[in-house]
Design a protein around this motif. Structure first.
Motif, PDB file in Angstrom:
ATOM      1  N   ALA A 305      74.665  17.066 153.136  1.00  0.00           N
ATOM      2  CA  ALA A 305      73.640  16.877 152.116  1.00  0.00           C
ATOM      3  C   ALA A 305      74.231  16.145 150.911  1.00  0.00           C
ATOM      4  CB  ALA A 305      73.070  18.225 151.681  1.00  0.00           C
ATOM      5  N   GLU A 306      73.458  15.201 150.364  1.00  0.00           N
ATOM      6  CA  GLU A 306      73.879  14.455 149.186  1.00  0.00           C
ATOM      7  C   GLU A 306      72.762  14.488 148.149  1.00  0.00           C
ATOM      8  OE1 GLU A 306      74.778  10.499 150.326  1.00  0.00           O
ATOM      9  OE2 GLU A 306      76.372  11.061 151.719  1.00  0.00           O
ATOM     10  N   VAL A 307      73.154  14.536 146.888  1.00  0.00           N
ATOM     11  CA  VAL A 307      72.176  14.488 145.804  1.00  0.00           C
ATOM     12  C   VAL A 307      71.637  13.063 145.699  1.00  0.00           C
ATOM     13  CG1 VAL A 307      71.813  14.749 143.323  1.00  0.00           C
ATOM     14  CG2 VAL A 307      73.289  16.358 144.560  1.00  0.00           C
ATOM     15  N   VAL A 308      70.315  12.937 145.830  1.00  0.00           N
ATOM     16  CA  VAL A 308      69.718  11.608 145.757  1.00  0.00           C
ATOM     17  C   VAL A 308      68.876  11.416 144.499  1.00  0.00           C
ATOM     18  CG1 VAL A 308      69.718  11.276 148.255  1.00  0.00           C
ATOM     19  CG2 VAL A 308      67.747  12.376 147.182  1.00  0.00           C
ATOM     20  N   GLU A 309      68.442  12.522 143.883  1.00  0.00           N
ATOM     21  CA  GLU A 309      67.611  12.400 142.670  1.00  0.00           C
ATOM     22  C   GLU A 309      67.594  13.740 141.951  1.00  0.00           C
ATOM     23  OE1 GLU A 309      63.039  11.067 141.348  1.00  0.00           O
ATOM     24  OE2 GLU A 309      63.596  11.313 143.472  1.00  0.00           O
ATOM     25  N   VAL A 375      69.229  30.310 137.080  1.00  0.00           N
ATOM     26  CA  VAL A 375      68.739  30.638 138.423  1.00  0.00           C
ATOM     27  C   VAL A 375      68.738  29.338 139.235  1.00  0.00           C
ATOM     28  CG1 VAL A 375      66.861  31.626 139.781  1.00  0.00           C
ATOM     29  CG2 VAL A 375      67.237  32.406 137.429  1.00  0.00           C
ATOM     30  N   VAL A 376      69.339  29.381 140.417  1.00  0.00           N
ATOM     31  CA  VAL A 376      69.417  28.205 141.285  1.00  0.00           C
ATOM     32  C   VAL A 376      69.022  28.619 142.698  1.00  0.00           C
ATOM     33  CG1 VAL A 376      70.912  26.419 142.269  1.00  0.00           C
ATOM     34  CG2 VAL A 376      71.266  27.189 139.911  1.00  0.00           C
ATOM     35  N   GLY A 377      68.117  27.850 143.334  1.00  0.00           N
ATOM     36  CA  GLY A 377      67.739  28.169 144.704  1.00  0.00           C
ATOM     37  C   GLY A 377      66.471  27.466 145.127  1.00  0.00           C
ATOM     38  N   GLY A 378      65.793  28.058 146.092  1.00  0.00           N
ATOM     39  CA  GLY A 378      64.548  27.509 146.575  1.00  0.00           C
ATOM     40  C   GLY A 378      63.463  27.568 145.517  1.00  0.00           C
ATOM     41  N   ASN A 379      62.420  26.765 145.710  1.00  0.00           N
ATOM     42  CA  ASN A 379      61.361  26.661 144.708  1.00  0.00           C
ATOM     43  C   ASN A 379      60.727  28.015 144.394  1.00  0.00           C
ATOM     44  OD1 ASN A 379      59.622  25.197 142.977  1.00  0.00           O
ATOM     45  ND2 ASN A 379      58.026  25.237 144.554  1.00  0.00           N
ATOM     46  N   LEU A 394      57.308  19.410 139.087  1.00  0.00           N
ATOM     47  CA  LEU A 394      56.646  19.926 140.286  1.00  0.00           C
ATOM     48  C   LEU A 394      57.062  19.124 141.501  1.00  0.00           C
ATOM     49  CD1 LEU A 394      53.024  20.590 138.990  1.00  0.00           C
ATOM     50  CD2 LEU A 394      54.812  22.262 139.472  1.00  0.00           C
ATOM     51  N   LEU A 395      57.112  19.802 142.643  1.00  0.00           N
ATOM     52  CA  LEU A 395      57.529  19.137 143.886  1.00  0.00           C
ATOM     53  C   LEU A 395      56.403  18.264 144.382  1.00  0.00           C
ATOM     54  CD1 LEU A 395      59.237  22.174 145.649  1.00  0.00           C
ATOM     55  CD2 LEU A 395      60.304  20.342 144.345  1.00  0.00           C
ATOM     56  N   SER A 396      56.480  17.000 144.063  1.00  0.00           N
ATOM     57  CA  SER A 396      55.445  16.064 144.499  1.00  0.00           C
ATOM     58  C   SER A 396      56.090  14.739 144.859  1.00  0.00           C
ATOM     59  CB  SER A 396      54.420  15.852 143.377  1.00  0.00           C
ATOM     60  OG  SER A 396      55.058  15.358 142.215  1.00  0.00           O
ATOM     61  N   ASN A 397      55.507  14.115 145.861  1.00  0.00           N
ATOM     62  CA  ASN A 397      55.994  12.812 146.319  1.00  0.00           C
ATOM     63  C   ASN A 397      57.493  12.815 146.653  1.00  0.00           C
ATOM     64  OD1 ASN A 397      53.417  11.643 145.896  1.00  0.00           O
ATOM     65  ND2 ASN A 397      53.901  11.407 143.711  1.00  0.00           N
ATOM     66  N   ILE A 398      57.933  13.896 147.295  1.00  0.00           N
ATOM     67  CA  ILE A 398      59.334  14.013 147.689  1.00  0.00           C
ATOM     68  C   ILE A 398      59.456  13.704 149.170  1.00  0.00           C
ATOM     69  CG2 ILE A 398      61.272  15.607 147.955  1.00  0.00           C
ATOM     70  CD1 ILE A 398      60.330  17.034 145.463  1.00  0.00           C
ATOM     71  N   ASP A 399      60.464  12.928 149.514  1.00  0.00           N
ATOM     72  CA  ASP A 399      60.717  12.552 150.913  1.00  0.00           C
ATOM     73  C   ASP A 399      60.761  13.795 151.800  1.00  0.00           C
ATOM     74  OD1 ASP A 399      61.607  11.573 153.302  1.00  0.00           O
ATOM     75  OD2 ASP A 399      63.256  10.402 152.457  1.00  0.00           O
ATOM     76  N   LYS A 400      60.039  13.751 152.910  1.00  0.00           N
ATOM     77  CA  LYS A 400      59.999  14.904 153.816  1.00  0.00           C
ATOM     78  C   LYS A 400      61.355  15.216 154.424  1.00  0.00           C
ATOM     79  CE  LYS A 400      55.155  14.496 155.191  1.00  0.00           C
ATOM     80  NZ  LYS A 400      54.226  14.305 156.331  1.00  0.00           N
ATOM     81  N   THR A 401      62.249  14.263 154.440  1.00  0.00           N
ATOM     82  CA  THR A 401      63.570  14.522 155.012  1.00  0.00           C
ATOM     83  C   THR A 401      64.509  15.182 154.005  1.00  0.00           C
ATOM     84  OG1 THR A 401      64.471  12.386 154.341  1.00  0.00           O
ATOM     85  CG2 THR A 401      63.354  12.492 156.471  1.00  0.00           C
ATOM     86  N   ALA A 402      64.032  15.381 152.767  1.00  0.00           N
ATOM     87  CA  ALA A 402      64.896  15.906 151.719  1.00  0.00           C
ATOM     88  C   ALA A 402      64.759  17.417 151.601  1.00  0.00           C
ATOM     89  CB  ALA A 402      64.538  15.252 150.379  1.00  0.00           C
ATOM     90  N   MET A 403      65.783  18.035 151.025  1.00  0.00           N
ATOM     91  CA  MET A 403      65.709  19.444 150.641  1.00  0.00           C
ATOM     92  C   MET A 403      65.789  19.495 149.123  1.00  0.00           C
ATOM     93  SD  MET A 403      69.521  20.880 151.572  1.00  0.00           S
ATOM     94  CE  MET A 403      69.454  20.282 153.255  1.00  0.00           C
ATOM     95  N   THR A 404      65.242  20.552 148.545  1.00  0.00           N
ATOM     96  CA  THR A 404      65.198  20.642 147.087  1.00  0.00           C
ATOM     97  C   THR A 404      65.848  21.926 146.600  1.00  0.00           C
ATOM     98  OG1 THR A 404      63.017  21.688 147.164  1.00  0.00           O
ATOM     99  CG2 THR A 404      63.073  19.298 146.948  1.00  0.00           C
ATOM    100  N   VAL A 405      66.452  21.842 145.429  1.00  0.00           N
ATOM    101  CA  VAL A 405      67.042  23.000 144.754  1.00  0.00           C
ATOM    102  C   VAL A 405      66.459  23.045 143.345  1.00  0.00           C
ATOM    103  CG1 VAL A 405      69.161  24.034 143.884  1.00  0.00           C
ATOM    104  CG2 VAL A 405      69.177  22.844 146.079  1.00  0.00           C
ATOM    105  N   VAL A 416      64.634  19.966 139.093  1.00  0.00           N
ATOM    106  CA  VAL A 416      64.699  20.077 140.558  1.00  0.00           C
ATOM    107  C   VAL A 416      65.676  19.020 141.062  1.00  0.00           C
ATOM    108  CG1 VAL A 416      63.443  19.853 142.717  1.00  0.00           C
ATOM    109  CG2 VAL A 416      62.342  20.950 140.759  1.00  0.00           C
ATOM    110  N   ILE A 417      66.658  19.478 141.816  1.00  0.00           N
ATOM    111  CA  ILE A 417      67.654  18.570 142.402  1.00  0.00           C
ATOM    112  C   ILE A 417      67.247  18.286 143.849  1.00  0.00           C
ATOM    113  CG2 ILE A 417      70.088  18.250 142.977  1.00  0.00           C
ATOM    114  CD1 ILE A 417      70.743  20.301 140.781  1.00  0.00           C
TER     115      ILE A 417
END
Length: 595
Positions: A305-309, A375-379, A394-405, A416-417
């Motif tokens: 996993a790499e930070v992309v945004e 606090v760090v973790g899932g939404n 807010l989690l919007s328009n995020i690539d479906k292949t990405a994971m969020t923190v 949101v990372i």
């Protein structure tokens, strides 16, 4: 001895001492014949019958029929053929033998503050070793010095030395290309990476390919045909010289070796580009693959996993959110935590020590960093612990292949990372190269969610996309494709091992894959490049073609020489010389697979 006898007999014949010349030629033939008979007896005990029998018959017949010069020529040709065989095999095995010759036998180990040289067999995990400049790493370990410069060319094909930092993994078989450094052993020698590669090479060199076994069958049939032609010649002409000429024209001693030479040359070529093929049979099958099944993580993607945004609220900037999240994540061993810490270090951010950390496995963690509650973790995990929200994050328009923190600071969502396991830059070109190499169908078989698999597959133009697969599901996918021809499965994880074993050819991404997948796979990619696989297929196809050429052309030429000898157009001595020319040509043709 055969060469000296041939030369000395020629001198005696030139001065008209014919009887002495015949004696010398006969004596020079006997040692080669005796050696050959011993080889034949040993081969028969092992259940092998080859064309060496014809060579023994031709030498014996030459001595019995009073043609010592022909016998000496055959002996000379046979002995030189043996020499040529060893040269050809050694040349073909060059790249693979180079791997095995790099095995370290001793290492410098710390005993208190002193150093002692010990055999690598006694090295245990946690031993502290000194690796001197130019030395090959004897076991796998982790760098204990601040930095190490390693030459990985023997493992990955990487031409330039690479830097490794303190704590980084160092694989056995690589070479210290800079100043001496200290290393902590993590595995004993027999379980280390390079020892596994050496075992794979030894297995590959000892294996016998189907094409080689087919050549052995040709040898048996050719022996029967030779005896039939020789017998027919005797019955029709009654001339012993014609019978002898048939026998000496049918002694292609290195001929059948041309098949293993071509295949070994192909395996040597693939090793040279960082693709270890475990045997000639695997190389043959690699040439015929029509369906390829690919895992996603670590195969089509980098597996990390790499930070992309980083999206932030109005009160924070990206570096501040990352610094707080990475500081807290120092208390976690999760792979996502490692990705955040690595990104923070790349940005030169100073991390603080976390306090009062509470981690909920699989969800997130919370604690205190620089006096702030983080606090760090899932939404959902972070939202439940924060009182307010900000539409900006807010989690919007995020690539479906990405994971969020998500990151919360003192009860507010700060940012949101977004992380992603990026598609390999060479993935698309590598898949097209596989199609160019003859692959008719490409399947993505992933354990990830179907929507992630669909996105990756659509991006790369894959024919069939399967997600949410268990290891058993991958095995079923492989089994379902066998009716379409040889199936190749490519993966890197331990969960891929059953599917790799079920496929006609399993390919393990050995550069970063698990030991279990490399053990069961027939092909191991030592370079972290999927494109090398299509190159290996092309090499396999060419090697197989050259092997077939060597058998067909060599046997056809030998048969033509036998027929000419049977009709009296080819005397024994000339027949022996012609056959050696054929043998040399066939083996040289087989060595074309090295190019």
């Amino acid at each position: 001895m055969a060469g000296v006898g041939l030369l000395l007999g020629g001198v005696l014949w030139w001065v008209d001492a014919v009887s002495y010349a015949d004696l010398v030629w006969s004596l020079a033939t006997v040692p080669v014949l005796v050696s050959l008979l011993v080889q034949i007896v040993n081969a028969l005990r092992a259940g092998d019958i080859g064309l060496d029998v014809v060579a023994a018959l031709s030498m014996s017949a030459a001595l019995a029929f009073g043609e010592p010069l022909a016998g000496n020529v055959v002996a000379m040709m046979y002995a030189s053929g043996q020499l040529l065989e060893r040269f050809a095999q050694g040349r073909a095995k060059r790249e693979m033998t180079a791997l095995m010759s790099r095995v370290a036998h001793t290492a410098m180990r710390y005993h208190g503050n002193a150093l002692e040289e010990v055999a690598i067999a006694v090295i245990k995990p946690a031993d502290r070793l000194m690796i001197r400049q130019g030395e090959v790493l004897p076991v796998d370990g982790r760098i204990a010095s601040d930095v190490a410069l390693l030459d990985l060319s023997s493992l990955t094909g990487e031409s330039l030395p690479v830097k490794r930092q303190k704590g980084d993994e160092a694989l056995s078989g690589s070479t210290c290309a800079g100043p001496a450094f200290e290393m902590i052993a993590t595995r004993p020698a027999m379980e280390s990476t390079y020892a596994g590669i050496v075992r794979l090479v030894a297995t590959a060199q000892a294996s016998k390919a189907p094409l080689v076994r087919m050549a052995d069958q040709y040898a048996l049939g050719f022996l029967a045909l030779t005896l039939a032609i020789a017998g027919g010649t005797w019955l029709l002409s009654g001339e012993t010289s014609r019978v002898l000429a048939v026998l000496v024209s049918a002694t292609p001693c290195p001929l059948i070796l041309a098949v293993p030479v071509a295949l070994m040359a192909g395996m040597s070529r693939t090793a040279g580009i960082g693709v270890l093929v475990k045997g000639g049979g695997v190389l043959e099958t690699l040439a015929k693959v029509r369906t390829v099944i690919l895992d996603k993580t670590g195969t089509l993607t980098h597996g990390q996993a790499e930070v992309v945004e980083i999206k932030t609220s109005k009160s924070y900037n990206a570096d501040a959110v990352l610094q707080l999240a990475a500081s807290l994540d120092q208390a976690s061993g999760h792979v996502v935590a490692a990705a955040l810490i690595g990104e923070a270090q790349r940005r030169g951010l100073t991390l603080s020590a976390p306090q009062e950390v509470i981690e909920v496995p699989g969800a997130g963690l919370e604690g205190v960093v620089d006096g702030q509650h983080i606090v760090v973790g899932g939404n959902s995990f972070v939202r439940d612990r924060c009182k307010e929200d900000d539409d900006h994050v807010l989690l919007s328009n995020i690539d479906k292949t990405a994971m969020t923190v998500a990151v919360g600071v003192d009860g507010l969502i700060a940012g949101v990372i977004i992380l992603a396991d990026r598609i390999r830059a060479d993935a698309s070109a590598a898949l097209q190269a596989l199609r160019n190499a003859g692959v008719a169908k490409i399947i993505l078989a992933s354990g990830d969610r179907q929507d992630i698999a669909d996105t990756i597959g659509a991006t790369l133009g894959i024919d069939v996309i399967l997600g949410d697969l268990t290891p058993d599901g991958k095995v079923a996918t492989v089994s379902a494709e066998h009716h379409n021809g040889p199936v190749m499965m490519v993966g890197d994880g331990g969960n891929d091992a059953p599917a790799l074993a079920a496929a006609d050819i399993g390919v393990a991404m050995g550069a970063h894959g698990t030991a279990s997948s490399s053990e069961v796979a027939g092909v191991v990619l030592l370079v972290d490049q999927l494109a090398a696989l299509s190159k290996a297929m092309t090499i396999a196809q060419r090697s197989r073609t050259i092997a077939f050429q060597s058998v067909i052309v060599g046997l056809s030429l030998s048969l033509s020489a036998m027929v000419a000898a049977a009709f009296g157009y080819l005397p024994p001595v000339q027949g022996a010389l012609l056959q050696e020319v054929i043998d040399v040509a066939v083996i040289l043709n087989a060595l074309r697979a090295l190019r």
